[in-house]
Design a protein around this motif. Structure first.
Motif, short mmCIF file in Angstrom:
data_model
loop_
_atom_site.label_atom_id
_atom_site.label_comp_id
_atom_site.label_asym_id
_atom_site.label_seq_id
_atom_site.Cartn_x
_atom_site.Cartn_y
_atom_site.Cartn_z
N SER A 154 32.87 52.82 51.02
CA SER A 154 33.77 51.59 51.44
C SER A 154 35.90 52.60 50.31
O SER A 154 35.00 52.26 49.32
N ASN A 155 36.39 52.09 50.96
CA ASN A 155 38.09 53.20 50.55
C ASN A 155 38.40 51.07 49.56
O ASN A 155 38.50 50.05 50.29
N VAL A 156 38.59 51.37 47.96
CA VAL A 156 39.14 49.75 47.40
C VAL A 156 40.43 50.27 47.30
O VAL A 156 40.93 51.49 46.51
N SER A 157 40.67 48.99 47.08
CA SER A 157 42.25 49.35 46.20
C SER A 157 42.22 47.87 46.01
O SER A 157 41.83 46.49 46.02
N SER A 158 42.49 47.66 44.62
CA SER A 158 42.75 46.40 43.36
C SER A 158 44.12 46.35 42.94
O SER A 158 44.57 46.91 43.00
N VAL A 159 43.97 44.85 42.59
CA VAL A 159 44.85 45.04 42.34
C VAL A 159 45.16 45.17 40.42
O VAL A 159 44.40 45.22 40.04
N ASP A 160 46.21 45.27 39.93
CA ASP A 160 46.35 45.61 38.80
C ASP A 160 46.25 44.88 37.52
O ASP A 160 47.55 44.03 37.46
N PHE A 161 45.08 43.89 37.15
CA PHE A 161 45.87 42.67 36.56
C PHE A 161 46.02 43.05 35.63
O PHE A 161 46.42 41.72 34.62
N SER A 162 46.02 44.01 34.49
CA SER A 162 46.87 43.99 33.32
C SER A 162 47.82 43.56 33.14
O SER A 162 48.76 43.21 31.74
N GLY A 163 48.45 43.73 34.71
CA GLY A 163 50.16 43.85 34.79
C GLY A 163 51.01 42.37 34.76
O GLY A 163 51.51 41.82 34.23
N ILE A 164 49.68 41.32 35.43
CA ILE A 164 50.16 40.38 35.39
C ILE A 164 49.61 39.82 33.78
O ILE A 164 48.83 38.94 32.89
N GLY A 165 50.89 38.61 33.63
CA GLY A 165 51.21 37.99 32.34
C GLY A 165 51.43 36.62 32.62
O GLY A 165 51.64 36.13 31.25
N THR A 166 51.00 36.36 34.16
CA THR A 166 51.08 34.55 33.62
C THR A 166 49.76 34.58 34.12
O THR A 166 49.23 34.64 35.44
N PRO A 167 48.43 32.75 34.13
CA PRO A 167 47.71 32.28 34.12
C PRO A 167 48.04 31.61 36.14
O PRO A 167 48.84 31.41 35.92
N GLU A 168 46.39 31.03 35.88
CA GLU A 168 47.06 30.28 36.91
C GLU A 168 47.38 29.07 36.83
O GLU A 168 46.85 28.69 35.75
N LEU A 169 48.59 28.44 37.65
CA LEU A 169 48.77 27.03 36.76
C LEU A 169 49.03 25.95 37.85
O LEU A 169 48.88 25.84 38.98
N TYR A 170 47.73 24.56 37.38
CA TYR A 170 47.89 23.92 38.53
C TYR A 170 48.93 22.34 38.22
O TYR A 170 49.48 22.52 36.91
N LEU A 171 49.37 21.94 39.15
CA LEU A 171 50.51 20.28 38.90
C LEU A 171 50.10 19.30 39.01
O LEU A 171 49.83 18.57 38.07
N GLY A 172 47.99 18.80 39.07
CA GLY A 172 47.59 17.95 39.34
C GLY A 172 47.19 17.04 38.00
O GLY A 172 47.26 17.88 37.58
#
Length: 301
Positions: A154-172
């Motif tokens: 299958s064709n694959v298209s992934s997110v460029d995680f190397s460009g993301i500099g902020t992690p998941e942030l939770y509010l609770g």
């Protein structure tokens, strides 16, 4: 042909399943003689959502493969059968979905992650284990190896995680992995009037106005605002409550799947895309919220 994949031991049985979608109740032992893919997911998880098109494609492409999506909720609203069913319909999933509301199957597998995929061979042994999104070609090769087939990948298209500099942030206050930027901080169960502070730290949430501190979320109790300096192209939130939000990126009205010209409507509890950008640079986000806005977490792409 025999697969060269390592034998990781006998697969545990599904346990504590409270509901089924797209299937009558089943279990792993009844699938002996078939190859089974178990996918742990939850419907507001962006990492899970990005894997779903691959799972559905494999379901169509390999009819001899049994896929069971084990829906293990992170938040309380994800336990609702109708919410899960709506998500299954929204994403066009046709394979079996099992509701693991009490995390009994999650615990049986010793799982700690969303998403996570296990491949089980015809004898009931785990032969492949992948944590997180990505590695789709590797996973499909493992599927073909266990099925004993060879087909075009299958064709694959992934997110460029190397460009993301902020992690998941939770509010609770029970879910948060980092403190708020405000000196008032988290105050479990209390309604707090947050004073706007100097925004000095990236990847840190700053609040303004009146918010109620809940275990898994913050709830706006008046006209309220939020600020965040982040590094990513796209911004998503898990949110709920009946309210309208105004969203700005670097002072300009934002656009995303769920926000147009800076304005978005929040209703059902789900993931909302509130900003789509063109680069992975540092940006400043502002959300102006009406009373009733419930904010659980930020994720980035």
């Amino acid at each position: 042909m025999n697969s060269t994949l390592q034998n990781l031991g006998a697969a545990p049985e599904l346990a504590g399943i409270s509901g089924w979608i797209n299937s009558v109740p089943t279990n792993i032992s009844s699938q002996r003689g078939k190859v089974v893919l178990i996918d742990f997911w939850t419907y507001s998880c962006i990492n899970c959502i990005r894997t779903l098109p691959y799972l559905e494609e494999w379901h169509e492409k390999y009819p001899e493969l049994v896929i069971i999506g084990v829906h293990t909720p992170e938040f309380e609203f994800e336990k609702d059968y109708n919410n899960v069913k709506s998500a299954v319909e929204k994403y066009g999933l046709k394979y079996a979905i099992a509701q693991d509301n009490d995390r009994e199957t999650w615990k049986a597998f010793g799982n700690l992650y969303w998403p996570r995929k296990y491949l089980i061979d015809r004898e009931g042994n785990i032969r492949y284990d992948h944590i997180g999104e990505g590695s789709y070609e590797e996973t499909e090769k493992a599927i073909q190896s266990l099925l004993g087939v060879s087909r075009e990948m299958s064709n694959v298209s992934s997110v460029d995680f190397s460009g993301i500099g902020t992690p998941e942030l939770y509010l609770g206050y029970l879910f948060a992995r980092a403190p708020l930027g405000n000196p008032e901080g988290f105050q479990p169960g209390n309604v707090v009037n947050y004073r706007i502070a100097n925004i000095t730290r990236a990847n840190t949430i700053y609040l303004s106005g009146v918010w109620k501190n809940e275990q898994d979320r913050m709830v706006a109790y008046g006209p309220s605002r939020l600020f965040l300096v982040y590094k990513a192209k796209n911004v998503n939130i898990v949110a709920g409550g009946n309210s309208t939000i105004d969203v700005f990126v670097d002072g300009v009205p934002s656009n995303g799947v769920d926000v147009k010209d800076g304005s978005g409507s929040i209703s059902s509890h789900r993931l909302y895309n509130i900003a789509e950008g063109n680069d992975y640079e540092v940006h400043t986000l502002e959300i102006d919220a009406e009373p009733g806005f419930e904010l659980y977490t930020f994720t980035f792409g």
